[in-house]
Design an enzyme around this catalytic site. Structure first.
Site, PDB file in Angstrom:
ATOM      1  N   GLU A  26       2.484  -8.953  -2.228  1.00 51.67           N
ATOM      2  CA  GLU A  26       2.094  -8.806  -3.646  1.00 51.67           C
ATOM      3  C   GLU A  26       3.219  -9.064  -4.652  1.00 51.67           C
ATOM      4  O   GLU A  26       2.988  -9.641  -5.728  1.00 51.67           O
ATOM      5  CB  GLU A  26       1.489  -7.413  -3.892  1.00 51.67           C
ATOM      6  CG  GLU A  26       0.139  -7.177  -3.232  1.00 51.67           C
ATOM      7  CD  GLU A  26       0.226  -6.917  -1.724  1.00 51.67           C
ATOM      8  OE1 GLU A  26       1.339  -6.621  -1.247  1.00 51.67           O
ATOM      9  OE2 GLU A  26      -0.814  -7.021  -1.032  1.00 51.67           O
ATOM     10  N   ARG A  42     -10.203 -12.971   4.834  1.00 49.62           N
ATOM     11  CA  ARG A  42      -9.297 -13.681   5.758  1.00 49.62           C
ATOM     12  C   ARG A  42     -10.011 -14.822   6.475  1.00 49.62           C
ATOM     13  O   ARG A  42      -9.483 -15.926   6.566  1.00 49.62           O
ATOM     14  CB  ARG A  42      -8.736 -12.712   6.801  1.00 49.62           C
ATOM     15  CG  ARG A  42      -7.941 -11.582   6.173  1.00 49.62           C
ATOM     16  CD  ARG A  42      -7.179 -10.803   7.215  1.00 49.62           C
ATOM     17  NE  ARG A  42      -6.807  -9.490   6.704  1.00 49.62           N
ATOM     18  CZ  ARG A  42      -5.734  -8.814   7.062  1.00 49.62           C
ATOM     19  NH1 ARG A  42      -4.905  -9.303   7.948  1.00 49.62           N
ATOM     20  NH2 ARG A  42      -5.478  -7.618   6.559  1.00 49.62           N
ATOM     21  N   ASP A  80      -7.904  -2.565  -6.302  1.00 49.38           N
ATOM     22  CA  ASP A  80      -7.196  -3.774  -6.732  1.00 49.38           C
ATOM     23  C   ASP A  80      -8.000  -5.068  -6.882  1.00 49.38           C
ATOM     24  O   ASP A  80      -8.202  -5.580  -7.986  1.00 49.38           O
ATOM     25  CB  ASP A  80      -5.984  -4.032  -5.819  1.00 49.38           C
ATOM     26  CG  ASP A  80      -6.271  -3.900  -4.309  1.00 49.38           C
ATOM     27  OD1 ASP A  80      -7.452  -3.822  -3.942  1.00 49.38           O
ATOM     28  OD2 ASP A  80      -5.313  -3.911  -3.514  1.00 49.38           O
TER      29      ASP A  80
HETATM   30  C1  DMJ Z   1      -4.080  -8.685   2.007  1.00 46.86           C
HETATM   31  O1  DMJ Z   1      -4.960  -8.682   3.068  1.00 46.86           O
HETATM   32  C2  DMJ Z   1      -4.784  -8.975   0.729  1.00 46.86           C
HETATM   33  O2  DMJ Z   1      -3.871  -9.350  -0.223  1.00 46.86           O
HETATM   34  C3  DMJ Z   1      -5.562  -7.804   0.212  1.00 46.86           C
HETATM   35  O3  DMJ Z   1      -6.157  -8.043  -1.029  1.00 46.86           O
HETATM   36  C4  DMJ Z   1      -4.662  -6.601   0.100  1.00 46.86           C
HETATM   37  N1  DMJ Z   1      -3.828  -6.379   1.199  1.00 46.86           N
HETATM   38  C5  DMJ Z   1      -3.305  -7.407   2.022  1.00 46.86           C
HETATM   39  C6  DMJ Z   1      -1.847  -7.692   1.911  1.00 46.86           C
HETATM   40  O4  DMJ Z   1      -1.039  -6.649   1.558  1.00 46.86           O
END
Ligand code: DMJ
Length: 643
Positions: A535, A272, A401
């Site tokens: 997502e 972030r 993921d």
């Molecule tokens: C985000 O901070 C990013 O996409 C991360 O990889 C997974 N989760 C959140 C959003 O759902």
């Protein structure tokens, strides 16, 4: 000495001492014998002692000081008429210098000490006349000065580096008026989210849109680091919200400080903050973002001080002490966390010319390459002390993921030269297809999770990003299976759309099952929430870019309308607790990723493809675009600052 008699006995406080309002006009009439008074007594006692000590010292030592101070000194002089010896323009005074001069010097020093003493007493008295608030304000001003000085030191310019080819920073305005209207609606939603954060949560990490105040979670530690500002910057820029962008820049310049005693998530801060700052830098060219990103990265480095070099999940920004989440299996670090640093760290090395960041992430990669993988799958947990896997759970959703995502994106970001990363991605995807991807009885393709030797037929909202990943990785896939992976991406997009379409609110649940007659529906109450996650929309956008099938724009529009209808409140946007309920309750959190990702992907979905083309930009896992580095190879030898 009277001081000891005035000190409190046995820790009890002395009764108030009435010094009268006129003596201390800014004080209340009754003033207790406070620390200030004791301080004054100690100070004056000390000065008196010094003053007295000077006169009680034996003569010889006094003279010694004068000998050193006066008689051995070289004094510029040109006149030799008083019998001194001329040494090239300097005169050394002789031993027989007269007593009169000694006395004069002593007198002068005595007067000086007396004057200093009186001045110190006056200053102390002045201080006591000031109120507590005034004294605190003075201390704060002094502190601020020191902080500003330190900041200046920290903000040294970095070595100049040629910027990569920055193509496609344009308006991307669509010609079709209907699409333009939809895009404007998304921009309006961004304004609503930002303006409310600006009004009620400014400087806090996130916003509580119903309580109308700041919000934070443990991933950001206990400091106000303006996560929403940093995460939203590039979305503001892309949407042409330049006044808002400048406001954010100003806050970052003046307030974003990483020397705080705060324990943060290394992964979240990387994706972030570092990702957000780097993207803002590349888009706007403003140095401040690069400087802040590099400062912050330096604060994360101590997290890598483990026996294996696999970083801790959390690090204290001030002390550098790291540790792992208490809930993680056997004290492990998490695959999706330590495996989601590569893109940002390679860019940091590129921009600074310092290989330290690149070496850290390559070390992780080499270690993972050497490890045994059950069924070719990477478990989610790895112990940073022993270098052994924890529980054998594998997921393309939470905890796993973005590790897979970053293997693919490392290859893309290297202008497709990092073949090691591509091979690791291809191997991993083959194992995932074989062991985790299935078709439901109703014909929906889903990605399950491997737990304790069997497949759990449950898919998370987080896992839905994989549709976009398969499409993005189609080109360049092994055995020329591009068509296959594009099809797989489309099937995942369809399944995730079904998970939205089968709810009352037309918003997707956190997790949904494919079991016992249940298809793409959440079963447990605590899996029915929607927290403004991106997502599914992310996958629609990638699928749109690769296929231009209008259904992806239509699905994205459905989601945008549902968010605007059910998540919008007057103070911003909130998550909802049950997507199957017609009267949902709010969770009262406006997540920073809503501005960074969800709204950005929606905006791009209704923009032309020449806005940030995928041949030139790679989006990090928080949707922050970083340019492809056209380097000769992955050792960064193309960077002049590196040689
Ligand atoms: C985000 O901070 C990013 O996409 C991360 O990889 C997974 N989760 C959140 C959003 O759902």
């Amino acid at each position: 000495m009277t001081t000891p008699a005035l000190l409190p006995l046995s820790g009890r406080r002395l009764p108030p001492l009435n010094l009268g309002a006129s003596a201390f006009p800014h004080h209340r009439a009754t003033l207790r014998l406070s620390e200030k008074f004791i301080l004054l007594l100690i100070l004056s006692a000390f000065i008196t002692l010094c003053f007295g000590a000077f006169f009680f010292l034996p003569d010889s030592s006094k003279h010694k000081r004068f000998d050193l101070g006066l008689e051995d000194v070289l004094i510029p002089h040109v006149d030799t008429s008083k019998g001194g010896k001329n040494l090239g323009g300097f005169l050394i005074h002789g031993q027989g210098h007269d007593e009169h001069r000694h006395r004069e010097e002593e007198e002068r020093l005595r007067n000086k000490i007396r004057a200093d003493h009186e001045k110190a007493l006056e200053e102390a008295k002045e201080k006591l006349k000031k109120s507590r608030d005034e004294i605190q304000a003075e201390i704060q001003t002094e502190k601020n000065k020191v902080v500003q000085e330190l900041k200046k030191k920290d903000s040294k310019p970095l070595p100049p580096v040629p910027l990569p080819n920055l193509i496609g920073i344009n308006s991307g305005e669509p010609a079709d008026p209907d699409i333009r209207e939809r895009r404007n609606k998304i921009k309006e939603m961004m304004k609503h989210a930002w303006d409310n954060y600006r009004q009620y949560g400014w400087g806090h990490n996130e916003l509580k849109p119903i309580a109308r105040k700041g919000h934070s979670t443990n991933i950001f530690g206990n400091s106000q680091m303006g996560a929403t500002i940093v995460d939203a910057l590039d979305t503001l820029y892309i949407m042409g919200l330049h006044d808002e962008f400048r406001e954010g820049q100003e806050w970052i310049d003046k307030n974003l400080d990483f020397s705080v005693n705060s324990e943060v998530s290394v992964f979240e801060v990387n994706i972030r903050f570092i990702g957000g700052l780097l993207a803002a830098y590349y888009l706007s060219g403003q140095e401040v973002f690069k400087i802040k990103a590099v400062q912050l990265a330096g604060k994360l480095l101590p997290a890598f001080n483990t026996p294996t070099g696999i970083p801790w999940a959390m690090v204290n920004l001030k002390s550098g002490v790291g540790r792992n989440w208490g809930w993680a299996s056997a004290g492990s670090s998490i695959l999706a966390e330590f495996g989601t640093l590569h893109m940002e760290f390679v860019h940091l090395s590129y921009l600074t010319g310092d290989p330290v960041y690149y070496n850290k992430v390559m070390h992780i990669r080499k270690l993972l390459q050497k490890m045994d993988r059950p069924n070719g799958l990477y478990p989610n947990y790895l112990n940073p002390r022993t270098g052994r896997w924890g529980q054998h759970h594998t997921s393309v959703g939470g905890l796993g993921d973005s590790f897979y995502e970053y293997l693919l994106k490392a290859w893309l970001m290297s202008d497709k030269t990092d073949m090691e990363a591509r091979k690791m991605y291809d191997d991993a995807i083959e194992a995932i297809e074989k062991h985790l991807i299935r078709k439901s009885n109703g014909g929906l393709t889903f990605i399950g999770e491997w737990k304790n030797g069997h497949l759990e037929r449950k898919m998370g909202h987080l896992t839905c990003f994989a549709g976009g990943m398969f499409a993005l990785g189609a080109d360049g896939s092994r055995d020329d299976k591009a068509g296959h992976y594009l099809q797989l991406g489309a099937e995942i997009a369809h399944t995730c759309h079904e998970s939205y379409d089968r709810t009352t609110l037309k918003l997707g649940p956190e997790a949904f099952k494919f079991d016992g007659g249940v298809e793409a529906v959440a079963v447990r109450q605590n899996e029915k929430y929607y927290i403004l996650r991106p997502e599914v929309i992310e996958t629609y956008w990638y699928m749109w870019r690769f296929t231009h099938d209008p259904k992806y724009r239509q699905w994205g529009w459905e989601a945008a309308q549902a968010i605007d209808k059910y998540c919008r409140v007057s103070g911003g946007f909130s998550g909802v607790k049950d997507v199957y309920s017609s009267s949902p309750t709010y969770d009262d959190v406006q997540q920073s990723f809503f501005l960074a990702e969800t709204l950005k992907y929606l905006y791009l979905l209704f923009s032309n493809d020449d806005l940030l083309p995928l041949d030139n930009w790679v989006f990090n896992t928080e949707a922050h675009p970083l340019p492809v580095l056209h380097l000769a190879n992955t050792t960064l030898s193309g960077n002049p600052a590196y040689r």
